[in-house]
Write a protein that holds these residues in place. Structure first.
Motif, mmCIF file in Angstrom:
data_model
loop_
_atom_site.group_PDB
_atom_site.id
_atom_site.type_symbol
_atom_site.label_atom_id
_atom_site.label_comp_id
_atom_site.label_asym_id
_atom_site.label_seq_id
_atom_site.Cartn_x
_atom_site.Cartn_y
_atom_site.Cartn_z
ATOM 1 N N ILE A 1 -0.257 10.130 1.284
ATOM 2 C CA ILE A 1 -1.344 10.389 1.904
ATOM 3 C C ILE A 1 -2.551 10.019 1.083
ATOM 4 O O ILE A 1 -2.568 10.485 -0.114
ATOM 5 C CB ILE A 1 -1.325 12.074 1.907
ATOM 6 C CG1 ILE A 1 -0.150 12.469 3.063
ATOM 7 C CG2 ILE A 1 -2.819 12.509 2.977
ATOM 8 C CD1 ILE A 1 0.196 13.609 3.253
ATOM 9 N N VAL A 2 -3.470 9.216 1.663
ATOM 10 C CA VAL A 2 -4.432 9.011 0.648
ATOM 11 C C VAL A 2 -5.807 9.445 1.091
ATOM 12 O O VAL A 2 -6.996 9.433 0.362
ATOM 13 C CB VAL A 2 -4.851 7.232 0.769
ATOM 14 C CG1 VAL A 2 -3.584 6.574 0.233
ATOM 15 C CG2 VAL A 2 -5.188 6.954 2.293
ATOM 16 N N GLN A 3 -6.119 10.235 2.239
ATOM 17 C CA GLN A 3 -7.203 10.979 2.714
ATOM 18 C C GLN A 3 -7.264 12.309 2.338
ATOM 19 O O GLN A 3 -6.924 13.177 3.167
ATOM 20 C CB GLN A 3 -7.332 10.752 4.238
ATOM 21 C CG GLN A 3 -7.204 9.105 4.585
ATOM 22 C CD GLN A 3 -7.068 9.038 5.963
ATOM 23 O OE1 GLN A 3 -7.663 8.116 6.696
ATOM 24 N NE2 GLN A 3 -6.124 9.836 6.688
ATOM 25 N N VAL B 1 0.762 -1.280 0.050
ATOM 26 C CA VAL B 1 -0.078 -0.041 0.121
ATOM 27 C C VAL B 1 0.858 1.096 -0.038
ATOM 28 O O VAL B 1 0.471 2.281 -0.337
ATOM 29 C CB VAL B 1 -0.991 0.201 1.188
ATOM 30 C CG1 VAL B 1 -1.935 -1.141 1.069
ATOM 31 C CG2 VAL B 1 -0.299 -0.271 2.400
ATOM 32 N N ARG B 2 2.204 1.049 0.785
ATOM 33 C CA ARG B 2 2.783 2.466 0.771
ATOM 34 C C ARG B 2 2.018 3.654 0.979
ATOM 35 O O ARG B 2 2.047 4.452 0.150
ATOM 36 C CB ARG B 2 3.791 2.391 -0.730
ATOM 37 C CG ARG B 2 4.702 1.328 -0.844
ATOM 38 C CD ARG B 2 5.788 1.289 -1.787
ATOM 39 N NE ARG B 2 5.026 1.225 -3.216
ATOM 40 C CZ ARG B 2 4.769 0.150 -3.661
ATOM 41 N NH1 ARG B 2 5.000 -0.982 -3.119
ATOM 42 N NH2 ARG B 2 4.307 -0.019 -4.688
ATOM 43 N N GLY C 1 -1.944 8.629 8.835
ATOM 44 C CA GLY C 1 -1.612 9.641 9.997
ATOM 45 C C GLY C 1 -1.779 10.877 9.435
ATOM 46 O O GLY C 1 -1.749 11.909 10.274
ATOM 47 N N ILE C 2 -2.035 11.215 8.118
ATOM 48 C CA ILE C 2 -2.274 12.596 7.814
ATOM 49 C C ILE C 2 -3.325 12.797 6.858
ATOM 50 O O ILE C 2 -3.527 11.783 5.999
ATOM 51 C CB ILE C 2 -1.038 13.166 6.963
ATOM 52 C CG1 ILE C 2 0.227 12.908 8.054
ATOM 53 C CG2 ILE C 2 -1.126 14.603 6.506
ATOM 54 C CD1 ILE C 2 1.373 13.497 7.160
ATOM 55 N N ALA C 3 -4.220 13.591 6.968
ATOM 56 C CA ALA C 3 -5.324 13.938 5.991
ATOM 57 C C ALA C 3 -5.473 15.301 5.680
ATOM 58 O O ALA C 3 -4.743 16.111 6.191
ATOM 59 C CB ALA C 3 -6.600 13.452 6.797
ATOM 60 N N HIS C 4 -6.168 15.642 4.518
ATOM 61 C CA HIS C 4 -6.198 16.917 3.982
ATOM 62 C C HIS C 4 -7.682 17.420 3.435
ATOM 63 O O HIS C 4 -8.421 16.578 3.150
ATOM 64 C CB HIS C 4 -5.357 17.275 2.942
ATOM 65 C CG HIS C 4 -5.532 18.551 2.199
ATOM 66 N ND1 HIS C 4 -6.367 18.888 1.223
ATOM 67 C CD2 HIS C 4 -5.074 19.635 2.861
ATOM 68 C CE1 HIS C 4 -6.249 20.145 1.172
ATOM 69 N NE2 HIS C 4 -5.218 20.745 1.658
ATOM 70 N N LEU C 5 -8.032 18.334 4.014
ATOM 71 C CA LEU C 5 -9.686 18.790 3.672
ATOM 72 C C LEU C 5 -9.329 20.234 3.234
ATOM 73 O O LEU C 5 -9.060 21.283 3.694
ATOM 74 C CB LEU C 5 -10.519 18.896 4.563
ATOM 75 C CG LEU C 5 -12.058 19.559 4.334
ATOM 76 C CD1 LEU C 5 -12.685 18.548 3.474
ATOM 77 C CD2 LEU C 5 -12.733 19.641 5.667
#
Length: 161
Positions: free
Chosen positions: A152-154, A121-122, A126-130
């Motif tokens: 970062i996937v979120q 998955v690499r 722990g990090i998201a962005h909106l």
């Protein structure tokens, strides 16, 4: 007409170049012409070639010149240390370094090469962005590219709300 009136000319007349831009205030994307001389902004006007705004700017868009050149523009950041009760003023550059260090540390601490099933998955969860409605398509594209490169996937945007 007075002699003074005859000598008047628009601020834009002495510009050595015009840079195309987009108003930063909302998701409409009104185009702007930024008039520059010797590397300094002289004026910002609506771009008459824009099919969106046809050279018009709302009051906020019309005030963009003051946003980028005003003496009231903030160059420091207010920071409150963990557990602190008082705000302290720190330089913007130091604040940006602190953000970069925290992103790197969080990414390193939460990195996953594989998921619970052993699939590659690499990524980091722990990090998201909106993102916000003031970001234009180009900014959203660059943000998505940056965060994808960081694993970062979120990544989400509330512009559609």
């Amino acid at each position: 007409m007075t002699e003074r009136s005859r000598r008047l000319e628009p601020r834009t007349a002495s510009a050595d170049r015009v840079v195309k831009s987009v108003c930063p205030y909302c998701a409409v994307g009104c185009a702007q012409d930024v008039y520059v001389k010797d590397g300094r902004i002289l004026d910002i006007e609506g771009d008459p070639d824009s099919p969106i705004s046809r050279g018009r700017l709302c009051p906020k868009g019309s005030a963009t010149f003051q946003l980028v050149t005003g003496s009231h523009r903030i160059h420091d950041v207010l920071y409150r240390r963990p557990g602190g009760t008082e705000w302290e003023r720190i330089p913007l550059e130091k604040a940006m370094d602190m953000v970069a260090e925290r992103v790197k540390r969080t990414r390193d601490e939460t990195w996953e090469d594989t998921d619970v099933n052993g699939l590659n998955v690499r990524r980091t969860l722990g990090i998201a962005h909106l993102g916000g409605a003031t970001l234009d398509n180009e900014e959203n594209y660059l943000i998505k590219k940056l965060f994808t490169a960081l694993g970062i996937v979120q990544v989400e945007n509330q512009a559609r709300i």
